[in-house]
Motif scaffolding. Structure first.
Motif, PDB file in Angstrom:
ATOM      1  N   THR A  94      43.147  67.677  71.385  1.00  0.00           N
ATOM      2  CA  THR A  94      43.053  66.513  70.505  1.00  0.00           C
ATOM      3  C   THR A  94      44.354  65.723  70.505  1.00  0.00           C
ATOM      4  O   THR A  94      44.350  64.479  70.525  1.00  0.00           O
ATOM      5  CB  THR A  94      42.701  66.952  69.076  1.00  0.00           C
ATOM      6  N   TYR A 100      44.523  63.810  74.026  1.00  0.00           N
ATOM      7  CA  TYR A 100      43.549  62.776  74.373  1.00  0.00           C
ATOM      8  C   TYR A 100      43.071  61.938  73.191  1.00  0.00           C
ATOM      9  O   TYR A 100      42.378  60.940  73.384  1.00  0.00           O
ATOM     10  CB  TYR A 100      42.332  63.424  75.047  1.00  0.00           C
ATOM     11  N   ALA A 109      33.118  64.522  77.556  1.00  0.00           N
ATOM     12  CA  ALA A 109      34.132  65.244  76.786  1.00  0.00           C
ATOM     13  C   ALA A 109      34.144  66.720  77.175  1.00  0.00           C
ATOM     14  O   ALA A 109      35.202  67.354  77.232  1.00  0.00           O
ATOM     15  CB  ALA A 109      33.874  65.081  75.292  1.00  0.00           C
ATOM     16  N   LYS A 141      36.252  59.491  75.401  1.00  0.00           N
ATOM     17  CA  LYS A 141      36.648  58.863  74.138  1.00  0.00           C
ATOM     18  C   LYS A 141      35.484  58.110  73.509  1.00  0.00           C
ATOM     19  O   LYS A 141      35.346  58.065  72.278  1.00  0.00           O
ATOM     20  CB  LYS A 141      37.831  57.935  74.379  1.00  0.00           C
ATOM     21  N   LYS A 142      34.632  57.533  74.338  1.00  0.00           N
ATOM     22  CA  LYS A 142      33.454  56.839  73.811  1.00  0.00           C
ATOM     23  C   LYS A 142      32.509  57.835  73.129  1.00  0.00           C
ATOM     24  O   LYS A 142      31.831  57.495  72.153  1.00  0.00           O
ATOM     25  CB  LYS A 142      32.731  56.105  74.935  1.00  0.00           C
ATOM     26  N   ILE A 156      40.842  62.825  71.152  1.00  0.00           N
ATOM     27  CA  ILE A 156      39.414  63.123  71.009  1.00  0.00           C
ATOM     28  C   ILE A 156      39.273  64.358  70.129  1.00  0.00           C
ATOM     29  O   ILE A 156      39.916  65.380  70.378  1.00  0.00           O
ATOM     30  CB  ILE A 156      38.761  63.379  72.379  1.00  0.00           C
TER      31      ILE A 156
END
Length: 389
Positions: A79, A82, A317, A57-58, A84
């Protein structure tokens, strides 16, 4: 409707030919025996999925290339799960490999991970050159058979001989693969051009390495006499006869499906197409089924591998994507019309009509022959081209 383009990069094939000079023999086993060892996979033995999600996520996003438009559905699900941003891009495997190689060399990597149908290029070029790496989630390791771990097999798909059930209500009019080499079926087989479809070329090289006995037996069953050929193998003889029998060559499985199964079709044709196109039965009202009972196989299975770019800007990711695609929640979008996950705990969802026995009805790609596929690709391409002309 999702479609898969089939344009090959001749530049990449030329690179492959230089890196791994093809032999004139069809031998997968001998080629595999001299293969350079692959780099070992990276394993997070104490993987913490919660921590991985937080790190991903970062990073904020992930870009994944795949030869199938199904990756777009995977991206939506990823997506949604998560939060993301995942972008899934449909791209032919040769083009993806070439782009990732160039990005790696330029230290300007945009593709974080990819799904590869061309195992030969992956094990013969990308992994040994450090362009890609294999990562195995520790919490899933025991669910992934050892033979599926390096390279990491995400799933297996299949290409099968199919027919129009409305025009042939009694079943497939072709009972033996050698039938397709008879004058009766001249110009009536519709298939992708092998010169633009790495999985078909790999099928040919694998057939030459591992399928000769079954082809000889099938010939004997059809004609009542042993095969006599001036070629080096039964596979080469079958491939030659197939090419000489004027198959209709296309650039996409969608075109094959339309030629064979469309409601307006009036001419009996046999299509050699991906099982993903059997979705057209429901989506478009097509009439298609696999040639169940065809000797010695209905088609072939081929692997699709997951790999991470070694210089990915979003490595966590990318790892999370791999974890997702190795789960039923992620891979179901890729095997919706039939297929087998590389995770042994994920069961097949559906199979197309006529393909009731995945293990018994298909010729299966042997991962030990992947390097041989790459080495023999140019020779097989030339063999097809010469006999086709």
């Amino acid at each position: 409707m999702r479609r898969t383009g089939k344009i090959i990069s001749m530049a990449l094939l030329a690179t492959a030919a230089v890196a791994c000079a093809p032999s004139t023999a069809g031998g997968g086993p001998s080629a595999a025996a001299t293969a350079k060892a692959l780099p070992g996979p990276s394993l997070d033995a104490d993987a913490d999925l919660v921590a991985l999600v937080a790190a991903a996520k970062k990073e904020g996003s992930v870009l994944v290339y795949d030869s199938s438009g199904d990756i777009e559905e995977v991206a939506k699900a990823f997506t949604a799960k998560y939060g993301i941003a995942m972008e899934g891009v449909k791209s032919d495997t040769p083009q993806t490999a070439e782009k990732m190689t160039r990005e790696h060399a330029a230290d300007n990597v945009t593709i974080d991970a990819a799904m590869y149908e061309d195992g030969g290029v992956l094990v013969g070029q990308l992994a040994p050159q450090g362009v890609t790496q294999t990562w195995i989630p520790g919490d899933l390791k025991d669910q992934i058979p050892a033979e599926n771990q390096n390279p990491l097999l995400a799933l297996s798909k299949a290409t099968v001989f199919g027919y129009n059930t409305r025009l042939s209500p009694g079943g497939c009019p072709v009972k033996n693969v050698w039938d397709l080499t008879d004058p009766e079926w001249s110009g009536k087989l519709v298939m992708q051009d092998p010169l633009g479809k790495p999985t078909v070329l790999s099928f040919f090289t694998q057939l030459d390495a591992y399928g000769n006995q079954k082809l000889e037996q099938a010939f004997q069953a059809k004609y009542g006499k042993p095969l006599k050929t001036e070629e080096k193998s039964a596979a080469l003889e079958w491939i030659k006869r197939l090419s000489l029998n004027k198959p209709v060559l296309t650039g996409s499985d969608e075109d094959i499906s339309a030629a064979v199964g469309a409601p307006a079709a009036t001419d009996k044709k046999i299509g050699f197409m991906s099982i993903s196109k059997f979705r057209n039965n429901e989506d478009k009202g097509y009439h298609q089924a696999a040639c169940e009972g065809m000797t010695p196989f209905v088609g072939f299975s081929y692997p699709k591998y997951a790999a991470i770019a070694a210089k990915s800007r979003h490595p966590n990711a990318a790892k999370l994507f791999v974890h997702f695609i190795m789960s039923e929640e992620g891979v179901k979008h890729e095997i919706g019309e039939g297929g087998i996950s590389g995770n042994s705990t994920v069961k097949p969802l559906v199979t197309p009509p006529g393909l009731s026995d995945w293990q018994g009805q298909l010729f299966h790609t042997d991962p030990k022959g992947l390097l041989g596929d790459l080495r023999n690709r140019q020779a097989m391409s030339d063999f097809w081209r010469v006999n086709r002309s």
